[in-house]
Design an enzyme around this catalytic site. Structure first.
Site, PDB file in Angstrom:
ATOM      1  CG  ASP A 109      -2.174  -3.189  -6.193  1.00 57.10           C
ATOM      2  OD1 ASP A 109      -2.964  -3.432  -5.255  1.00 57.10           O
ATOM      3  OD2 ASP A 109      -0.942  -3.264  -6.077  1.00 57.10           O
ATOM      4  CG  ASP A 169      -1.527  -3.855   0.610  1.00 60.67           C
ATOM      5  OD1 ASP A 169      -1.404  -4.723   1.483  1.00 60.67           O
ATOM      6  OD2 ASP A 169      -0.591  -3.136   0.250  1.00 60.67           O
ATOM      7  N   GLY A 227       1.717 -16.474   7.604  1.00 64.74           N
ATOM      8  CA  GLY A 227       1.781 -15.034   7.372  1.00 64.74           C
ATOM      9  C   GLY A 227       3.226 -14.602   7.171  1.00 64.74           C
ATOM     10  CB  THR A 229       6.336  -8.540   6.611  1.00 63.30           C
ATOM     11  OG1 THR A 229       5.800  -7.220   6.436  1.00 63.30           O
ATOM     12  CG2 THR A 229       7.851  -8.499   6.453  1.00 63.30           C
ATOM     13  NE  ARG A 241       1.124   2.106   2.392  1.00 64.88           N
ATOM     14  CZ  ARG A 241       2.444   2.283   2.457  1.00 64.88           C
ATOM     15  NH1 ARG A 241       2.971   3.070   3.376  1.00 64.88           N
ATOM     16  NH2 ARG A 241       3.246   1.681   1.614  1.00 64.88           N
ATOM     17  CD1 TRP A 245      -2.630  -1.466   2.974  1.00 67.18           C
ATOM     18  CD2 TRP A 245      -4.122   0.060   2.308  1.00 67.18           C
ATOM     19  NE1 TRP A 245      -2.011  -0.626   2.063  1.00 67.18           N
ATOM     20  CE2 TRP A 245      -2.901   0.317   1.640  1.00 67.18           C
ATOM     21  CE3 TRP A 245      -5.213   0.911   2.054  1.00 67.18           C
ATOM     22  CZ2 TRP A 245      -2.737   1.363   0.733  1.00 67.18           C
ATOM     23  CZ3 TRP A 245      -5.044   1.962   1.149  1.00 67.18           C
ATOM     24  CH2 TRP A 245      -3.824   2.180   0.509  1.00 67.18           C
TER      25      TRP A 245
HETATM   26  N1  GLY Z   1      -0.347  -1.317  -1.623  1.00 66.33           N
HETATM   27  C1  GLY Z   1       1.033  -1.144  -1.437  1.00 66.33           C
HETATM   28  C2  GLY Z   1       1.354  -0.212  -0.325  1.00 66.33           C
HETATM   29  O1  GLY Z   1       0.507   0.125   0.494  1.00 66.33           O
HETATM   30  O2  GLY Z   1       2.506   0.218  -0.270  1.00 66.33           O
END
Ligand code: GLY
Length: 388
Positions: A109, A169, A227, A229, A241, A245
């Site tokens: 990140d 993300d 894949g 989660t 989310r 993203w």
């Molecule tokens: N990047 C982590 C989230 O979206 O919670």
């Protein structure tokens, strides 16, 4: 009419209510709240999400700290008020220290953190120290690239088998690498970002244009494995989310890559997002939930998608992208903002961080606040240069 068409039409109609006066009022409300927060936060950083509408104060030690600094830069650009600038500059010292000590940076990140600090700081002040900081951060991200599998490892110790995966993300972390090549003329950053991007497009996005949150690879062979989660409701569900993203991340990366053709599944990715919106057009935190089987809403997901559509509209990547994004922001501003809730420190109500962990449920969070403010800024000032 199908649900998709109906939702699009409703968003476009809502968006027609946005005027420059409306935008100015929302921006003023947000900036006032940031000013108030600044007085309480001082040189500390707010926690990733609120508790009862209040952020905890902490050190620069999470993946989310850049969102606060990004909001300070946005507020400074909107107002030229030096108190925002001065605190943003103080934050920059903390980001430099964090890099120098490699403090909680063993994850991908780095883009979320340093595009909104060093990236924004360099764009706004042209201070060469921030360019250096951005390149130093890009090196940290680059070091997580796994040649065996051609991806940047998201979390955990580099090479660790149980963390041999990428996550959706990560799309928002790649602009830091493209920017590093632009600023240094060293092609390795952009080349690595491109490899990760193509691996991601062919793994974590399912055939039907929905998304897994994360995707594993075999550490021996580098072959894509499966894949899974991390924050969604199940391995096979669509984490709201995560889908947003993708709505944002693809046009952001394409603004550097200009792939020809544009990823062909992009319109279907956006369609899946819009089609899964419930009656009030603000998604539940996972698309397993509906108005018939409700759960908590995640307003941050809609703010991210709106920024994505505003970026997509610059690339003609989705029909009526601009008009649809306006509807999303109008709905958030009218029904999910804290405009009538002075005590709440967030800009957006009703977000979710990590439902299964009980984190930040029905609370504001920093990325929801940041992307809401970024979307308002994009709409109010067409010449605004994004920080990504
Ligand atoms: N990047 C982590 C989230 O979206 O919670």
């Amino acid at each position: 009419m199908t649900i998709l068409l109906e939702n699009k039409q409703r968003l476009i109609t809502l968006g027609e209510s946005i005027s420059s006066q409306w935008l100015e009022t929302q921006l003023d409300l947000c900036i006032k709240k940031i000013e108030q927060n600044m007085l309480r936060f001082g040189e500390k950083f707010p926690s990733a999400c609120g508790s009862n509408g209040h952020y905890r104060l902490k050190e620069n030690d999470d993946w989310t700290n850049g969102f606060w600094t990004g909001m300070l830069w946005l507020s400074y650009e909107a107002t030229q008020n030096e108190s925002f600038l001065n605190l943003a500059l103080k934050n920059m010292e903390s980001f430099q220290e964090r890099l120098d000590c490699h403090f909680v940076l063993d994850h991908h990140d780095i883009g979320f953190l340093y595009s909104l600090s060093a990236g924004a700081g360099y764009k706004i002040t042209k201070n060469e120290a921030y360019k250096k900081q951005l390149l130093q951060a890009a090196d940290v991200l680059l070091a997580r690239f796994q040649p065996n599998g051609q991806f940047i490892q998201a979390w955990g110790k580099y090479g660790e088998e149980k963390e041999y995966r990428l996550i959706i993300d990560s799309l928002i972390n790649l602009p830091l690498l493209f920017e590093a090549t632009r600023l240094s003329n060293n092609p390795v950053y952009a080349a690595t970002a491109k490899k990760h991007y193509w691996t991601l497009l062919t793994t974590v996005i399912r055939e039907n244009a929905t998304t897994y949150h994360t995707y594993y690879f075999n550490p021996e062979t580098g072959k894509p494995s499966h894949g899974a989660t991390h924050q969604g409701n199940s391995d096979h569900s669509i984490w709201a989310r995560g889908q947003s993203w993708a709505v944002l991340g693809i046009p952001l990366n394409e603004s550097f890559l200009h792939s020809n053709p544009f990823p062909q599944n992009y319109p279907a990715i956006v369609d899946q997002f819009i089609e899964h919106l419930p009656a009030d057009l603000v998604p539940y935190w996972d698309f397993d939930f509906t108005d018939e089987k409700p759960s908590a809403k995640d307003s941050s997901s809609l703010a991210i998608a709106a920024c994505g559509l505003l970026e997509a509209s610059k690339l003609d990547a989705y029909p009526d992208a601009d008009a649809i994004a306006k509807g999303m922001i109008y709905q958030l501003g009218e029904h999910y903002s804290t405009k009538n809730n002075e005590a709440n420190e967030g800009l957006l109500l009703h977000g979710v961080y990590a439902y299964a962990e009980g984190k930040g449920i029905d609370e504001p969070n920093l990325w929801g606040d940041y992307f809401y403010l970024e979307a308002l800024t994009r709409l109010a000032n067409k010449n605004w240069q994004r920080y990504w």
